[in-house]
Design an enzyme around this catalytic site. Structure first.
Site, PDB file in Angstrom:
ATOM      1  N   HIS A  20      17.053 -42.834  19.207  1.00 38.83           N
ATOM      2  CA  HIS A  20      16.269 -44.004  18.822  1.00 38.83           C
ATOM      3  C   HIS A  20      17.127 -44.827  17.866  1.00 38.83           C
ATOM      4  CE1 HIS A  20      12.535 -42.072  20.251  1.00 38.83           C
ATOM      5  NE2 HIS A  20      12.930 -40.977  19.645  1.00 38.83           N
ATOM      6  N   ARG A  69      11.642 -29.712  14.135  1.00 39.09           N
ATOM      7  CA  ARG A  69      12.112 -30.892  14.863  1.00 39.09           C
ATOM      8  C   ARG A  69      13.560 -31.177  14.486  1.00 39.09           C
ATOM      9  NH1 ARG A  69       7.876 -33.633  17.076  1.00 39.09           N
ATOM     10  NH2 ARG A  69       9.058 -35.533  17.385  1.00 39.09           N
ATOM     11  N   CYS A 124      14.188 -40.317  24.751  1.00 40.29           N
ATOM     12  CA  CYS A 124      13.368 -39.236  24.189  1.00 40.29           C
ATOM     13  C   CYS A 124      12.235 -38.786  25.122  1.00 40.29           C
ATOM     14  CB  CYS A 124      12.854 -39.660  22.818  1.00 40.29           C
ATOM     15  SG  CYS A 124      12.466 -38.264  21.750  1.00 40.29           S
TER      16      CYS A 124
HETATM   17  N1  GLN Z   1       7.118 -35.400  22.248  1.00 42.15           N
HETATM   18  C1  GLN Z   1       8.504 -35.230  22.478  1.00 42.15           C
HETATM   19  C2  GLN Z   1       9.207 -34.320  21.480  1.00 42.15           C
HETATM   20  O1  GLN Z   1       8.822 -34.203  20.347  1.00 42.15           O
HETATM   21  C3  GLN Z   1       9.170 -36.599  22.480  1.00 42.15           C
HETATM   22  C4  GLN Z   1       9.257 -37.206  21.127  1.00 42.15           C
HETATM   23  C5  GLN Z   1       9.770 -38.600  21.131  1.00 42.15           C
HETATM   24  O2  GLN Z   1       9.774 -39.291  22.161  1.00 42.15           O
HETATM   25  N2  GLN Z   1      10.151 -39.090  19.962  1.00 42.15           N
HETATM   26  O3  GLN Z   1      10.189 -33.710  21.848  1.00 42.15           O
END
Ligand code: GLN
Length: 240
Positions: free
Chosen positions: A192, A129, A95
């Protein structure tokens, strides 16, 4: 037990270690021990002395603010990381660090966090997201299962190949069916979960490359992966 320890570098555990990503380090060190190898875990945080050599690198995700805190240090060690990657050191970055192993990440407020361009990949924050369980089809590891939670939308350039094709979920950008990136023995991914407890084939591939990098022979033990198989089944049956 081998006398020579496999050196596992955990990159930025303080700032880049979200949604249980440290579980990847735990799985790799435990599986290596079950396979009969000694392991030394080295934590590396900004401005520590960068170790002269190691056999395996693991890095996790983080908030935009965490990415900002490590970015200068990452740019400083980037050339060395690229040399090590070209020498075949296996690496897994998830990520937030996956994004910064590419060319860079432009946040929702328009700020650009530059990356080290190990992957030919560019990331820009999208609206909303991508969150939920995700399944991939991969050539080398079969079906890979994880959990994604990111705003960044990543587009691969011609020099990057994806980690997998999205069977269910968003992936790199929700549009082109790609997920993650691969170059040399480096895997970048949004998954993840953490990723490795549910994906022992990926864990053992990284472990094998690390053992070989250390100059040892890979003699895997038989490991009972019933728990991992059950976890995979449950994650697949759950809606996003
Ligand atoms: N900040 C980055 C995003 O939202 C990475 C997020 C994360 O590592 N979970 O894309």
């Amino acid at each position: 037990m081998s006398a020579k320890p496999i050196k596992l570098l955990q990159l930025y555990p303080r700032e880049m270690n979200i949604y249980g990503d440290w579980g990847n380090t735990l799985v790799l060190s435990e599986r290596l021990r079950w396979h009969g190898y000694e392991v030394e875990v080295i934590d590396y945080n900004p401005e520590d002395d960068f170790p002269a050599d190691f056999d395996l690198l693991v890095g996790g995700g983080g908030q935009d603010s965490g990415q900002n805190k490590i970015k200068d240090d990452l740019l400083a060690i980037g050339p060395r990381l690229k040399e090590l990657a070209a020498e075949g050191v296996p690496m897994l970055v998830i990520c937030g660090l996956y994004q910064l192993f590419g060319h860079g990440f432009t946040t929702a407020t328009g700020e650009r966090i530059p990356g080290i361009s190990l992957f030919d990949a560019e990331t820009v924050a999208g609206e909303g997201r991508l969150i939920g369980n995700i399944a991939l089809d991969t050539e080398e590891f079969g079906q890979v299962i994880g959990y994604e939670n990111h705003s960044g939308l990543t587009v691969l350039g011609p020099d990057a190949r994806p980690f997998g094709r999205v069977a269910a979920g968003g992936g790199n950008n929700r549009d082109d069916d790609t997920e993650g990136a691969r170059v040399h023995n480096v895997i970048g991914s949004y998954l993840h979960g953490s990723l490795l407890p549910k994906n022992p084939r990926v864990a053992d591939w990284l472990a094998q490359k690390a053992v070989e990098h250390a100059g040892l022979e890979w003699h895997p033990a038989q490991i009972d992966d019933t728990f991992a198989e059950n976890a995979r089944r449950v994650a697949l049956s759950r809606p996003r």
